[in-house]
Design a protein around this motif. Structure first.
Motif, short mmCIF file in Angstrom:
data_model
loop_
_atom_site.label_atom_id
_atom_site.label_comp_id
_atom_site.label_asym_id
_atom_site.label_seq_id
_atom_site.Cartn_x
_atom_site.Cartn_y
_atom_site.Cartn_z
N LYS A 33 0.82 -1.22 0.00
CA LYS A 33 0.00 0.00 0.00
C LYS A 33 0.85 1.26 0.00
CE LYS A 33 -3.24 2.58 2.86
NZ LYS A 33 -3.91 2.65 4.14
N LYS A 34 1.89 1.29 0.82
CA LYS A 34 2.66 2.52 1.04
C LYS A 34 4.10 2.15 1.35
CE LYS A 34 2.52 6.55 4.09
NZ LYS A 34 1.79 7.17 5.19
N ALA A 35 5.03 2.92 0.80
CA ALA A 35 6.45 2.65 1.06
C ALA A 35 7.24 3.95 1.03
CB ALA A 35 7.01 1.69 0.01
N ALA A 36 8.28 3.99 1.83
CA ALA A 36 9.20 5.12 1.80
C ALA A 36 10.30 4.79 0.79
CB ALA A 36 9.81 5.36 3.17
N ARG A 37 10.77 5.80 0.08
CA ARG A 37 11.92 5.60 -0.78
C ARG A 37 13.17 5.69 0.09
NH1 ARG A 37 11.23 9.27 -6.10
NH2 ARG A 37 10.54 10.84 -4.64
N PRO A 38 14.31 5.22 -0.42
CA PRO A 38 15.53 5.21 0.39
C PRO A 38 15.94 6.60 0.88
CG PRO A 38 15.80 3.82 -1.52
CD PRO A 38 14.50 4.54 -1.71
N LYS A 39 16.64 6.59 2.01
CA LYS A 39 17.13 7.82 2.63
C LYS A 39 18.53 7.55 3.16
CE LYS A 39 16.18 10.84 6.57
NZ LYS A 39 15.28 11.09 7.70
N TYR A 88 17.88 -14.95 4.26
CA TYR A 88 16.86 -13.96 4.64
C TYR A 88 17.06 -12.57 4.04
CZ TYR A 88 20.03 -12.40 8.43
OH TYR A 88 21.09 -11.93 9.15
N LYS A 89 18.26 -12.26 3.52
CA LYS A 89 18.47 -10.95 2.92
C LYS A 89 18.03 -10.98 1.46
CE LYS A 89 21.88 -8.31 4.46
NZ LYS A 89 23.22 -7.80 4.77
N LYS A 90 17.22 -9.98 1.08
CA LYS A 90 16.65 -9.92 -0.26
C LYS A 90 16.92 -8.55 -0.87
CE LYS A 90 12.75 -12.88 0.97
NZ LYS A 90 11.33 -13.13 0.74
N ASP A 91 16.96 -8.51 -2.18
CA ASP A 91 16.99 -7.23 -2.89
C ASP A 91 15.56 -6.81 -3.17
OD1 ASP A 91 19.72 -7.44 -2.84
OD2 ASP A 91 19.95 -7.87 -4.97
N VAL A 92 15.25 -5.55 -2.89
CA VAL A 92 13.90 -5.01 -3.06
C VAL A 92 13.96 -3.87 -4.07
CG1 VAL A 92 12.04 -3.77 -1.88
CG2 VAL A 92 13.17 -5.69 -0.75
N VAL A 125 9.96 5.26 -14.76
CA VAL A 125 10.71 6.52 -14.87
C VAL A 125 11.78 6.65 -13.79
CG1 VAL A 125 8.84 7.71 -16.08
CG2 VAL A 125 8.95 7.80 -13.58
N GLU A 126 11.73 5.78 -12.78
CA GLU A 126 12.74 5.79 -11.73
C GLU A 126 12.77 4.39 -11.12
OE1 GLU A 126 13.08 9.09 -8.72
OE2 GLU A 126 12.48 7.48 -7.35
N GLU A 127 13.99 3.88 -10.88
CA GLU A 127 14.09 2.56 -10.27
C GLU A 127 15.15 2.56 -9.18
OE1 GLU A 127 13.74 -1.45 -12.28
OE2 GLU A 127 15.93 -1.26 -12.12
N TRP A 128 14.71 2.20 -7.96
CA TRP A 128 15.60 2.03 -6.82
C TRP A 128 15.76 0.54 -6.56
CZ3 TRP A 128 18.29 5.62 -4.19
CH2 TRP A 128 17.90 6.95 -4.29
N THR A 129 16.98 0.12 -6.26
CA THR A 129 17.23 -1.23 -5.79
C THR A 129 17.87 -1.12 -4.41
OG1 THR A 129 17.58 -2.03 -8.04
CG2 THR A 129 18.39 -3.42 -6.25
N MET A 130 17.21 -1.68 -3.42
CA MET A 130 17.75 -1.72 -2.06
C MET A 130 18.38 -3.10 -1.88
SD MET A 130 14.82 0.33 0.07
CE MET A 130 13.47 -0.61 -0.57
N LYS A 131 19.66 -3.13 -1.62
CA LYS A 131 20.43 -4.37 -1.56
C LYS A 131 20.50 -4.90 -0.12
CE LYS A 131 22.47 -5.50 -4.91
NZ LYS A 131 22.04 -6.40 -5.98
N GLY A 132 20.28 -6.20 0.00
CA GLY A 132 20.43 -6.87 1.30
C GLY A 132 19.37 -6.50 2.32
N ASP A 149 21.56 -2.84 3.28
CA ASP A 149 22.97 -2.46 3.24
C ASP A 149 23.18 -1.13 2.51
OD1 ASP A 149 23.71 -4.79 4.60
OD2 ASP A 149 23.84 -5.92 2.73
N TYR A 150 22.60 -1.01 1.34
CA TYR A 150 22.73 0.23 0.55
C TYR A 150 21.68 0.21 -0.55
CZ TYR A 150 25.35 -2.75 -2.72
OH TYR A 150 25.72 -3.75 -3.58
N ALA A 151 21.49 1.37 -1.18
CA ALA A 151 20.53 1.50 -2.26
C ALA A 151 21.21 2.04 -3.50
CB ALA A 151 19.38 2.42 -1.84
N ILE A 152 20.67 1.65 -4.64
CA ILE A 152 21.18 2.12 -5.93
C ILE A 152 20.02 2.76 -6.68
CG2 ILE A 152 22.24 1.46 -8.12
CD1 ILE A 152 23.25 -1.09 -6.65
N LEU A 153 20.20 4.00 -7.12
CA LEU A 153 19.24 4.63 -8.03
C LEU A 153 19.67 4.25 -9.43
CD1 LEU A 153 16.82 6.46 -8.61
CD2 LEU A 153 18.38 8.41 -8.49
N GLU A 154 18.96 3.29 -10.04
CA GLU A 154 19.35 2.78 -11.35
C GLU A 154 19.16 3.85 -12.43
OE1 GLU A 154 20.74 -0.13 -11.51
OE2 GLU A 154 20.04 -1.17 -9.73
N PHE A 155 18.03 4.54 -12.39
CA PHE A 155 17.74 5.66 -13.29
C PHE A 155 16.57 6.45 -12.76
CE2 PHE A 155 15.65 1.90 -14.97
CZ PHE A 155 14.35 2.31 -15.16
#
Length: 163
Positions: free
Chosen positions: A36-42, A105-109, A121-128, A157-163
């Motif tokens: 339903k709702k999610a925060a983007r990485p910070k 148990y660690k997943k990429d989201v 138009v924007e893709e974030w990958t949160m690693k681990g 662990d960290y996030a990547i802004l793919e584009f």
């Protein structure tokens, strides 16, 4: 003499804004329609202070990716509570007390912001990512119109802004 601002700086340039409601989130084992709702990485940074006589010079220290909170619907089928507990059980099994390996148990989201026609138009990958906290909400006999929701706090662990 006063400096004049050019007409190009004053005039409005049309743009298409990203809309909060146009997104899709991918978490292995949890159907996207439940999110339903999610925060983007910070990210925030520690300070490094260099003392010299009577002054201090500050530098950027280590970066820390902050926890992300998400809210899920909890339908009867597919059960949101069951999907979340299956992820929890990969790191902690209440019945046996066993913990799990991080590899399990660690997943990429992924969070994809969408344009008006459904294009990404924007893709974030949160690693681990792993579940730091899962709150299965409350029940209330006087709440006839409220849907059941689950809130989770994800650590990663960290996030990547793919584009």
């Amino acid at each position: 003499m006063a400096n004049l601002i050019s007409a190009d700086e004053i005039m409005f340039d049309a743009f298409e804004p990203k809309m909060k409601a146009r997104y899709i989130m991918y978490i292995e084992g949890i159907p996207s329609m439940l999110l339903k709702k999610a925060a983007r990485p910070k990210i925030s940074f520690d300070d490094v202070t260099l003392d010299h006589i009577n002054i201090q010079r500050k530098l950027k220290g280590k970066g820390k990716w902050e926890d992300v909170s998400i809210t899920l619907y909890d339908p009867i089928v597919p059960s949101g509570a069951q999907a979340v507990m299956e992820w929890v059980r990969l790191s902690h099994e209440s019945v046996t007390g066993r913990a799990g390996y991080a590899e399990f148990y660690k997943k990429d989201v992924k969070i994809n912001m969408l344009g008006p026609v459904g294009d990404i138009v924007e893709e974030w990958t949160m690693k681990g990512c792993y579940i730091k906290e899962a709150d299965f909400g409350e029940v209330d006999w006087s709440s006839q119109a409220d849907v059941a929701e689950i809130t989770m706090s994800l650590r990663y662990d960290y996030a990547i802004l793919e584009f």
